[in-house]
Design an enzyme around this catalytic site. Structure first.
Site, PDB file in Angstrom:
ATOM      1  N   ALA A  55       0.837  -1.201   0.000  1.00  0.00           N
ATOM      2  CA  ALA A  55       0.000   0.000   0.000  1.00  0.00           C
ATOM      3  C   ALA A  55       0.871   1.250   0.000  1.00  0.00           C
ATOM      4  CB  ALA A  55      -0.912   0.002   1.228  1.00  0.00           C
ATOM      5  N   ASP A  56       0.248   2.348  -0.363  1.00  0.00           N
ATOM      6  CA  ASP A  56       0.906   3.640  -0.277  1.00  0.00           C
ATOM      7  C   ASP A  56      -0.153   4.687   0.045  1.00  0.00           C
ATOM      8  OD1 ASP A  56       3.441   5.164  -0.652  1.00  0.00           O
ATOM      9  OD2 ASP A  56       2.237   6.223  -2.129  1.00  0.00           O
ATOM     10  N   THR A  57       0.232   5.702   0.792  1.00  0.00           N
ATOM     11  CA  THR A  57      -0.690   6.767   1.169  1.00  0.00           C
ATOM     12  C   THR A  57      -0.094   8.119   0.796  1.00  0.00           C
ATOM     13  OG1 THR A  57      -1.592   5.487   3.024  1.00  0.00           O
ATOM     14  CG2 THR A  57      -1.912   7.868   3.079  1.00  0.00           C
TER      15      THR A  57
END
Length: 213
Positions: free
Chosen positions: A92-94
């Site tokens: 994931a990445d935010t």
């Protein structure tokens, strides 16, 4: 506003998945996925190189869509490794953005304060992209949330000073963690609260168990 959007899907997730592997060192993501008891692996990547490349690739999109698609490519890259059989990898990445600016992790406390103060009286967005990957399956999507801070008033200054001084904000994109904020800062949130923390847990669970159960 549609909060979850598809990016890419290929193949089908096998029903005999035995291992869940989280491709992140974030303690917040690990806690959010504790119900899956994931193993932890890290695949170091050059996030800024990927960001620069795909912000150019998607330059004709509106800024929010452009950033969201780029975020998906970063999440994909984190799980682009040799895959073990019977394992599902979650990466994931935010990204935090306001208007046409991306807010990364602050480099100084002064920069952190400037970021934080810019939220008051305005709506900003948080996008978290997720890549679910196995040998037979690739599912990439992103989840959006909108956060509105209250209009600034002077009595908030001690709360801001305390937050900047006492919380470990230097490792947080956008200079804050939603779970750590004083409730007096937030006017409203639209979307999944956990997207802002860093992982849309309900959507991940739905996609995994809707397939393998």
């Amino acid at each position: 506003m549609k909060f979850v959007k598809e990016y890419e899907r290929i193949g089908k997730l096998d029903r005999d998945i035995k291992n869940i592997i989280l491709m992140s060192k974030s303690p917040r993501r690990r806690d959010l996925l504790s119900f899956l008891n994931p193993q932890i692996k890290i695949n170091p990547i050059d996030e800024r190189k990927i960001e620069n490349k795909f912000m150019e690739v998607y330059k004709t999109d509106d800024f929010l869509t452009r950033v969201s698609k780029t975020c998906c490519e970063i999440a994909k890259a984190k799980s682009n490794i040799s895959l073990d059989e019977d394992s599902l990898y979650i990466s994931a990445d935010t990204i935090v953005l306001i208007d046409d600016k991306i807010y990364g992790k602050p480099k100084t406390l002064e920069e952190a304060r400037l970021m934080f103060m810019s939220y008051f009286g305005r709506v900003h967005h948080v996008v978290t992209s997720v890549c679910l990957r196995s040998r037979t399956y690739l599912d990439v999507f992103y989840s959006l949330a909108a956060v509105k801070f209250v209009d600034y008033y002077k009595d908030l200054d001690p709360l801001v000073d305390s937050y900047i001084r006492e919380e470990n904000i230097m490792d947080k994109a956008g200079a804050y963690g939603i779970q750590d904020l004083d409730n007096r800062f937030i006017e409203y949130i639209m979307g999944d609260y956990n997207t802002i923390i860093g992982l849309p847990v309900s959507e991940i669970s739905r996609r995994i168990f809707g397939v393998i159960n």
